[in-house]
Scaffold this motif. Structure first.
Motif, short mmCIF file in Angstrom:
data_model
loop_
_atom_site.label_atom_id
_atom_site.label_comp_id
_atom_site.label_asym_id
_atom_site.label_seq_id
_atom_site.Cartn_x
_atom_site.Cartn_y
_atom_site.Cartn_z
N ILE A 106 0.84 -1.20 0.00
CA ILE A 106 0.00 0.00 0.00
C ILE A 106 0.87 1.25 0.00
O ILE A 106 0.63 2.20 -0.77
N ALA A 107 1.91 1.27 0.85
CA ALA A 107 2.81 2.42 0.90
C ALA A 107 3.52 2.63 -0.43
O ALA A 107 3.71 3.77 -0.89
N SER A 108 3.89 1.53 -1.08
CA SER A 108 4.54 1.62 -2.39
C SER A 108 3.60 2.21 -3.43
O SER A 108 3.97 3.09 -4.21
N LEU A 109 2.35 1.74 -3.44
CA LEU A 109 1.37 2.22 -4.42
C LEU A 109 1.05 3.70 -4.20
O LEU A 109 0.98 4.49 -5.15
N VAL A 110 0.87 4.09 -2.94
CA VAL A 110 0.51 5.48 -2.63
C VAL A 110 1.63 6.44 -3.03
O VAL A 110 1.37 7.56 -3.50
N SER A 111 2.87 6.01 -2.86
CA SER A 111 4.00 6.91 -3.10
C SER A 111 4.55 6.88 -4.52
O SER A 111 5.37 7.74 -4.88
N ALA A 112 4.13 5.92 -5.34
CA ALA A 112 4.77 5.72 -6.65
C ALA A 112 4.71 6.96 -7.53
O ALA A 112 5.72 7.36 -8.13
N LYS A 113 3.56 7.60 -7.62
CA LYS A 113 3.42 8.77 -8.49
C LYS A 113 4.28 9.94 -7.98
O LYS A 113 4.85 10.70 -8.77
N ILE A 114 4.38 10.07 -6.67
CA ILE A 114 5.21 11.14 -6.10
C ILE A 114 6.67 10.90 -6.44
O ILE A 114 7.38 11.81 -6.90
N TRP A 115 7.13 9.67 -6.24
CA TRP A 115 8.51 9.34 -6.58
C TRP A 115 8.77 9.56 -8.07
O TRP A 115 9.85 10.02 -8.47
N GLY A 116 7.78 9.21 -8.92
CA GLY A 116 7.95 9.38 -10.36
C GLY A 116 8.12 10.84 -10.74
O GLY A 116 8.98 11.20 -11.56
N ALA A 117 7.30 11.71 -10.15
CA ALA A 117 7.41 13.15 -10.43
C ALA A 117 8.75 13.70 -9.94
O ALA A 117 9.41 14.49 -10.63
N LEU A 118 9.18 13.26 -8.75
CA LEU A 118 10.45 13.73 -8.21
C LEU A 118 11.63 13.22 -9.04
O LEU A 118 12.63 13.93 -9.21
N PHE A 119 11.51 12.01 -9.57
CA PHE A 119 12.57 11.45 -10.42
C PHE A 119 12.82 12.34 -11.64
O PHE A 119 13.96 12.52 -12.07
N ASP A 120 11.75 12.90 -12.19
CA ASP A 120 11.88 13.76 -13.38
C ASP A 120 12.47 15.12 -13.05
O ASP A 120 13.10 15.74 -13.90
N GLN A 121 12.27 15.60 -11.82
CA GLN A 121 12.61 16.99 -11.49
C GLN A 121 13.87 17.13 -10.64
O GLN A 121 14.56 18.14 -10.73
N MET A 122 14.16 16.16 -9.78
CA MET A 122 15.26 16.29 -8.83
C MET A 122 16.58 15.81 -9.40
O MET A 122 16.62 15.02 -10.35
N ASN A 123 17.66 16.27 -8.79
CA ASN A 123 18.97 15.67 -9.04
C ASN A 123 18.90 14.19 -8.68
O ASN A 123 18.41 13.82 -7.61
N PHE A 124 19.39 13.34 -9.58
CA PHE A 124 19.21 11.90 -9.39
C PHE A 124 19.84 11.40 -8.10
O PHE A 124 19.28 10.56 -7.39
N ILE A 125 21.05 11.89 -7.77
CA ILE A 125 21.73 11.41 -6.57
C ILE A 125 20.95 11.77 -5.32
O ILE A 125 20.77 10.93 -4.42
N PHE A 126 20.45 12.99 -5.23
CA PHE A 126 19.67 13.40 -4.07
C PHE A 126 18.38 12.56 -3.99
O PHE A 126 17.96 12.14 -2.91
N TRP A 127 17.78 12.31 -5.15
CA TRP A 127 16.57 11.47 -5.21
C TRP A 127 16.88 10.07 -4.67
O TRP A 127 16.12 9.52 -3.86
N ARG A 128 18.00 9.49 -5.11
CA ARG A 128 18.36 8.14 -4.66
C ARG A 128 18.62 8.11 -3.16
O ARG A 128 18.28 7.15 -2.47
N LEU A 129 19.24 9.16 -2.62
CA LEU A 129 19.51 9.22 -1.19
C LEU A 129 18.21 9.27 -0.38
O LEU A 129 18.12 8.70 0.71
N CYS A 130 17.20 9.96 -0.92
CA CYS A 130 15.90 9.99 -0.24
C CYS A 130 15.28 8.60 -0.18
O CYS A 130 14.74 8.18 0.85
#
Length: 405
Positions: free
Chosen positions: A267-291
């Motif tokens: 459930i946590a994975s499903l709820v967060s997937a779209k947020i992670w996807g949007a952040l993947f497109d916008q954030m620095n990849f390394i900072f995204w991976r650290l999160c």
């Protein structure tokens, strides 16, 4: 509408349509193990244990062989999605054949063969995504597909388990349904526009493997991902073991075990997937991976050291959040550093390393659990994730993350 926009729209449309069928076919190891044990009598013993290990390891064995499969696929000159469709047709045929195999060995050979082939899709699909989607939309679109696939996978697992509880002798019908789902998936994915693989992406598989040390950044990232993935994968079977086995003190009910190990993280994975996807497109990849790694790090500590089920559930939520980002990162991260004409080659090396750790990690997890304790497993996993995060952090200013999209 431009050709690029038309390709993106068509890709997204057919990818969304195929996602439920793809999800149905993704999470079947538990059902296969049940069929082996209760349908064909593979309870205990040397051969039975080997067969159950093979059924669970089949997808990782397939990932281990991706560089060799892509070398053969590249020689055909066929479009990437047509190759994927061919793989899915073969997979569907083998799954339907497994329903009438008539014995444990025949069932195992068909099922393992099907999922070795099923695992070959990733390098072809990432080549398609990198060409048809812009970097600004790639993560969001793929995350939607993954979300739908995860939802259908969870629903199928639940309904399939209910059907087997009600009438176990119907398990051949489940295998036929899996086969039909693969074939429908094949018909839909074939409609997604794609190009033949570039010559730089195929050829001698050793040339692709050589990327791990000829491209220093890629090799460093592979090593970082290896530690992170190893820390996660080694705990997956242990998460059930420490809750269900009275020896470790919690002795949770079946419902509590399923809640902590499967339902809450999903459930946590499903709820967060779209947020992670949007952040993947916008954030620095390394900072995204650290999160993402931070969620896994604290999730491991809480899950394996929790003094009560409520703390374990909190750990499950954090692990699920990490899973939501981890799946997107696993599918798309090479697009952040690989030249477009080599993206499939890079992906095939990444999947090969995933296969290697997927086969080995669970055994290491059980060795640590047997020799020490559940907290030791959690701290070891968290330690590997911390070292991985430190290796990622060293690259935070690397210019290739802004130049290669």
């Amino acid at each position: 509408m431009s050709q690029d926009n038309d390709n993106a729209a068509k890709t997204y449309r057919y990818d969304i349509c195929r996602a439920p069928f793809h999800g149905v076919c993704e999470s079947t190891a538990a059902i296969a193990t049940l069929i082996a044990i209760r349908g064909y009598g593979a309870d205990e013993g040397g051969t039975a244990d080997i067969i159950k290990s093979l059924l669970n390891a089949a997808p990782f064995l397939g990932l281990l062989l991706t560089t060799f499969f892509i070398a053969v696929a590249g020689k055909t000159g066929a479009r990437a999605t047509r190759i994927v469709a061919f793989y899915l047709f073969v997979c569907g045929g083998l799954l339907m054949l497994s329903s009438v195999a008539g014995g444990l060995i025949g069932f195992t050979l068909c099922f393992v063969g099907a999922y070795v082939i099923f695992s070959q899709q990733a390098p072809m699909m990432i080549s398609t995504y990198s060409r048809n989607y812009t970097p600004q939309e790639r993560g969001q679109r793929v995350s939607t597909v993954l979300l739908i696939g995860s939802g259908s996978s969870a629903a199928f697992s639940f309904l399939g388990a209910r059907l087997l509880d009600w009438q176990f002798n119907w398990f051949p019908a489940i295998l036929v349904f899996l086969g039909v789902s693969c074939i429908v998936n094949a018909l839909l994915v074939r409609q997604i526009p794609s190009d033949p693989l570039e010559q730089a992406e195929t050829g001698n598989p050793l040339r692709s493997i050589k990327l791990a040390w000829s491209d220093k950044l890629f090799g460093w990232l592979l090593a970082s991902w290896m530690l992170m993935g190893f820390g996660n994968l080694m705990t997956i079977p242990i998460r059930v073991e420490i809750l269900a086995n009275p020896e470790y003190g919690i002795n949770a009910t079946n419902e509590q075990v399923l809640l902590a190990s499967m339902i809450i993280p999903q459930i946590a994975s499903l709820v967060s997937a779209k947020i992670w996807g949007a952040l993947f497109d916008q954030m620095n990849f390394i900072f995204w991976r650290l999160c993402v790694n931070t969620c896994f790090f604290f999730g491991m500590i809480l899950y394996f050291n929790g003094p009560s089920l409520s703390v374990v559930y909190l750990g499950s939520i954090l692990l699920g959040l990490g899973m939501g980002g981890g799946r997107i990162g696993w599918n798309l991260w090479v697009t952040k550093i690989a030249p477009m004409e080599k993206v499939s080659a890079y992906m095939s090396v990444h999947t090969m390393f995933t296969g290697a750790r997927g086969i080995c990690a669970p055994f290491i997890g059980y060795l640590v659990l047997t020799a020490f304790s559940p907290p030791a497993v959690g701290w070891l996993a968290a330690g590997l994730i911390f070292v991985s995060s430190s290796m990622f952090a060293i690259l935070r200013r690397n210019e290739r993350f802004s130049k290669v999209l």
